[in-house]
Design a protein around this motif. Sequence first.
Motif, PDB file in Angstrom:
ATOM      1  N   LYS A   1      50.388  26.594  45.811  1.00  0.00           N
ATOM      2  CA  LYS A   1      49.695  27.318  46.295  1.00  0.00           C
ATOM      3  C   LYS A   1      49.888  28.683  45.820  1.00  0.00           C
ATOM      4  CE  LYS A   1      48.521  29.071  51.064  1.00  0.00           C
ATOM      5  NZ  LYS A   1      48.966  30.711  50.994  1.00  0.00           N
ATOM      6  N   ILE A   2      48.731  29.139  45.025  1.00  0.00           N
ATOM      7  CA  ILE A   2      48.817  30.519  44.367  1.00  0.00           C
ATOM      8  C   ILE A   2      47.601  31.298  44.485  1.00  0.00           C
ATOM      9  CG2 ILE A   2      48.660  31.457  41.862  1.00  0.00           C
ATOM     10  CD1 ILE A   2      51.332  30.186  42.005  1.00  0.00           C
ATOM     11  N   ASN A   3      47.738  32.469  44.780  1.00  0.00           N
ATOM     12  CA  ASN A   3      46.571  33.505  44.927  1.00  0.00           C
ATOM     13  C   ASN A   3      46.488  34.407  43.866  1.00  0.00           C
ATOM     14  OD1 ASN A   3      44.780  35.375  45.672  1.00  0.00           O
ATOM     15  ND2 ASN A   3      45.681  35.848  47.527  1.00  0.00           N
ATOM     16  N   TRP A   4      45.321  34.199  42.740  1.00  0.00           N
ATOM     17  CA  TRP A   4      45.255  34.995  41.562  1.00  0.00           C
ATOM     18  C   TRP A   4      45.070  36.557  41.673  1.00  0.00           C
ATOM     19  CZ3 TRP A   4      41.669  30.549  41.194  1.00  0.00           C
ATOM     20  CH2 TRP A   4      40.504  30.767  41.614  1.00  0.00           C
ATOM     21  N   PHE A   5      44.692  36.654  43.292  1.00  0.00           N
ATOM     22  CA  PHE A   5      44.982  38.421  43.518  1.00  0.00           C
ATOM     23  C   PHE A   5      46.154  38.865  43.500  1.00  0.00           C
ATOM     24  CE2 PHE A   5      40.343  37.018  44.624  1.00  0.00           C
ATOM     25  CZ  PHE A   5      39.598  37.763  43.617  1.00  0.00           C
TER      26      PHE A   5
ATOM     27  N   VAL B   1      35.537  30.781  50.695  1.00  0.00           N
ATOM     28  CA  VAL B   1      36.401  31.275  49.750  1.00  0.00           C
ATOM     29  C   VAL B   1      36.180  30.467  48.461  1.00  0.00           C
ATOM     30  CG1 VAL B   1      38.095  29.470  50.659  1.00  0.00           C
ATOM     31  CG2 VAL B   1      39.043  31.480  49.393  1.00  0.00           C
ATOM     32  N   SER B   2      35.469  29.535  48.460  1.00  0.00           N
ATOM     33  CA  SER B   2      34.990  28.867  47.192  1.00  0.00           C
ATOM     34  C   SER B   2      33.802  29.181  46.620  1.00  0.00           C
ATOM     35  CB  SER B   2      34.903  27.358  47.545  1.00  0.00           C
ATOM     36  OG  SER B   2      33.862  27.165  48.319  1.00  0.00           O
ATOM     37  N   LEU B   3      32.945  30.221  47.447  1.00  0.00           N
ATOM     38  CA  LEU B   3      31.862  30.655  46.928  1.00  0.00           C
ATOM     39  C   LEU B   3      31.743  32.111  46.503  1.00  0.00           C
ATOM     40  CD1 LEU B   3      29.582  29.039  49.604  1.00  0.00           C
ATOM     41  CD2 LEU B   3      29.646  27.836  47.484  1.00  0.00           C
TER      42      LEU B   3
ATOM     43  N   LEU C   1      42.784  26.030  37.682  1.00  0.00           N
ATOM     44  CA  LEU C   1      42.812  27.170  38.366  1.00  0.00           C
ATOM     45  C   LEU C   1      41.690  26.968  39.482  1.00  0.00           C
ATOM     46  CD1 LEU C   1      43.239  29.798  35.970  1.00  0.00           C
ATOM     47  CD2 LEU C   1      45.087  29.257  37.224  1.00  0.00           C
ATOM     48  N   GLY C   2      42.145  26.987  40.943  1.00  0.00           N
ATOM     49  CA  GLY C   2      41.282  26.947  42.037  1.00  0.00           C
ATOM     50  C   GLY C   2      40.875  25.445  42.006  1.00  0.00           C
ATOM     51  N   SER C   3      41.621  24.580  42.263  1.00  0.00           N
ATOM     52  CA  SER C   3      41.350  23.003  41.946  1.00  0.00           C
ATOM     53  C   SER C   3      40.629  22.499  43.060  1.00  0.00           C
ATOM     54  CB  SER C   3      42.862  22.480  42.108  1.00  0.00           C
ATOM     55  OG  SER C   3      43.625  22.883  43.055  1.00  0.00           O
TER      56      SER C   3
ATOM     57  N   CYS D   1      38.739  26.225  35.077  1.00  0.00           N
ATOM     58  CA  CYS D   1      38.587  26.872  36.140  1.00  0.00           C
ATOM     59  C   CYS D   1      37.078  27.110  36.553  1.00  0.00           C
ATOM     60  CB  CYS D   1      39.221  28.338  36.011  1.00  0.00           C
ATOM     61  SG  CYS D   1      39.218  29.481  37.602  1.00  0.00           S
ATOM     62  N   ASN D   2      36.944  26.838  37.635  1.00  0.00           N
ATOM     63  CA  ASN D   2      35.569  26.941  38.498  1.00  0.00           C
ATOM     64  C   ASN D   2      35.895  27.915  39.651  1.00  0.00           C
ATOM     65  OD1 ASN D   2      33.037  26.888  39.595  1.00  0.00           O
ATOM     66  ND2 ASN D   2      33.337  24.778  40.383  1.00  0.00           N
ATOM     67  N   PRO D   3      35.786  29.288  39.500  1.00  0.00           N
ATOM     68  CA  PRO D   3      36.103  30.198  40.485  1.00  0.00           C
ATOM     69  C   PRO D   3      35.134  30.374  41.325  1.00  0.00           C
ATOM     70  CG  PRO D   3      35.624  31.312  38.300  1.00  0.00           C
ATOM     71  CD  PRO D   3      35.573  29.863  38.118  1.00  0.00           C
TER      72      PRO D   3
ATOM     73  N   VAL E   1      46.271  24.568  41.166  1.00  0.00           N
ATOM     74  CA  VAL E   1      46.689  25.629  41.847  1.00  0.00           C
ATOM     75  C   VAL E   1      45.426  25.943  42.674  1.00  0.00           C
ATOM     76  CG1 VAL E   1      48.721  26.377  40.349  1.00  0.00           C
ATOM     77  CG2 VAL E   1      46.404  27.701  40.206  1.00  0.00           C
ATOM     78  N   ASP E   2      45.495  26.403  43.727  1.00  0.00           N
ATOM     79  CA  ASP E   2      44.633  26.907  44.774  1.00  0.00           C
ATOM     80  C   ASP E   2      45.128  27.690  45.834  1.00  0.00           C
ATOM     81  OD1 ASP E   2      41.392  25.571  45.069  1.00  0.00           O
ATOM     82  OD2 ASP E   2      42.275  26.809  46.890  1.00  0.00           O
ATOM     83  N   VAL E   3      44.496  28.760  46.536  1.00  0.00           N
ATOM     84  CA  VAL E   3      45.114  29.684  47.551  1.00  0.00           C
ATOM     85  C   VAL E   3      44.860  28.770  48.631  1.00  0.00           C
ATOM     86  CG1 VAL E   3      42.752  30.496  48.227  1.00  0.00           C
ATOM     87  CG2 VAL E   3      44.880  31.947  48.528  1.00  0.00           C
ATOM     88  N   CYS E   4      44.284  27.597  48.871  1.00  0.00           N
ATOM     89  CA  CYS E   4      44.030  27.088  50.118  1.00  0.00           C
ATOM     90  C   CYS E   4      44.825  25.898  50.176  1.00  0.00           C
ATOM     91  CB  CYS E   4      42.555  26.861  50.292  1.00  0.00           C
ATOM     92  SG  CYS E   4      42.217  25.696  51.574  1.00  0.00           S
TER      93      CYS E   4
END
Length: 298
Positions: free
Chosen positions: A173-177, A229-231, A123-125, A205-207, A146-149
């Motif tokens: 492309k997935i957004n966990w929000f 977005v990664s921080l 998650l958030g690759s 996952c490293n969110p 998966v990643d939002v970006c």
Amino acid sequence: MVDFFNSKELLIDGIGKLKSSKIPSPEIDARILLSYASNFHNTIYMHNNISISKKDKNKFYCFLDQRIHGKPVSRILGSRNFWKNNFLINKYTLDPRPDSEVIIDVLTKTCRNNSNHLQVLDLGSGSGCIGLSLIDEIKNASLLSVDVCKQSLEILDKNAKKLDLSKKLQFAKINWFENTWSQNIKIITQNDKLFSKNKFDIIVCNPPYIKSSDIEKLQAEVKNYDPLVSLDGGIDGCDSYRAIFKDLRELVAEDGVCFFEIGYDLLDNIKIILKEFNFNLIRVHKDYYGHNRVIEIN
Ligand SMILES: C[S@@+](CC[C@H](N)C(=O)[O-])C[C@H]1O[C@@H](n2cnc3c(N)ncnc32)[C@H](O)[C@@H]1O
């Protein structure tokens, strides 16, 4: 006429320039940048005495200039070593950190000789460093990253090709929000032959987990070069954990495990969120500096 320059003289000059600009590791940085500028397959050391062309010398000075202005070496090179491989990065991906190798270290010890096929979800690759390193180590495994970006998924794809791991990978492309994020992951598993069930044996996952108010205080190399977005983890750094844990149960196989990287000062808050969503904290793993860095949960 082709001009050539001696590598030792260039190194001495480069180290001096980096030193006087107070760059923390001038010797290593100069060696790496000269090797990269001249396409030399190994690191160039003082004793090598190699002839460097004028074009490569100019490249070297251009890289030194970028470094002096604060650009990290990995961003100049466009890649970073992580675990056993070299990963391409771009301005949309986090620069992979050694802290995250803890996840690979722990999991490879337990899963390397696994005879069952394992389904892994990252998650958030980002660049793909965590998930791809895992399926490189665990031979009998498939991975959904998966990643939002979108642009970081493009780099993930390139890294998978470079490491010859594409056959074991699907990505989306997935957004966990978004409310439907876990449902959308299930739909992928139902429609892709890589996956035989819609739950995962391993979730990593490293969110983003930096408190919004701390972003300004980060080192310039992080603040100016890693994408926000990664921080940014929201007011208390925990926004992504809350969003993910809310629906995570849907995706974890009965005897599956999840590994989440955490900010070293977030453990107490994370414990409260885990309780709220009925997850058990199995273990906390420390990073190379002795900080609480990875939680193992189910
Ligand atoms: C801390 S970075 C980790 C990247 C990579 N896994 C690594 O360890 O280098 C967090 C990643 O989560 C992604 N991300 C942030 N918010 C997200 C969201 N709402 N849904 C999905 N991915 C998200 C970012 O684009 C980024 O790639």
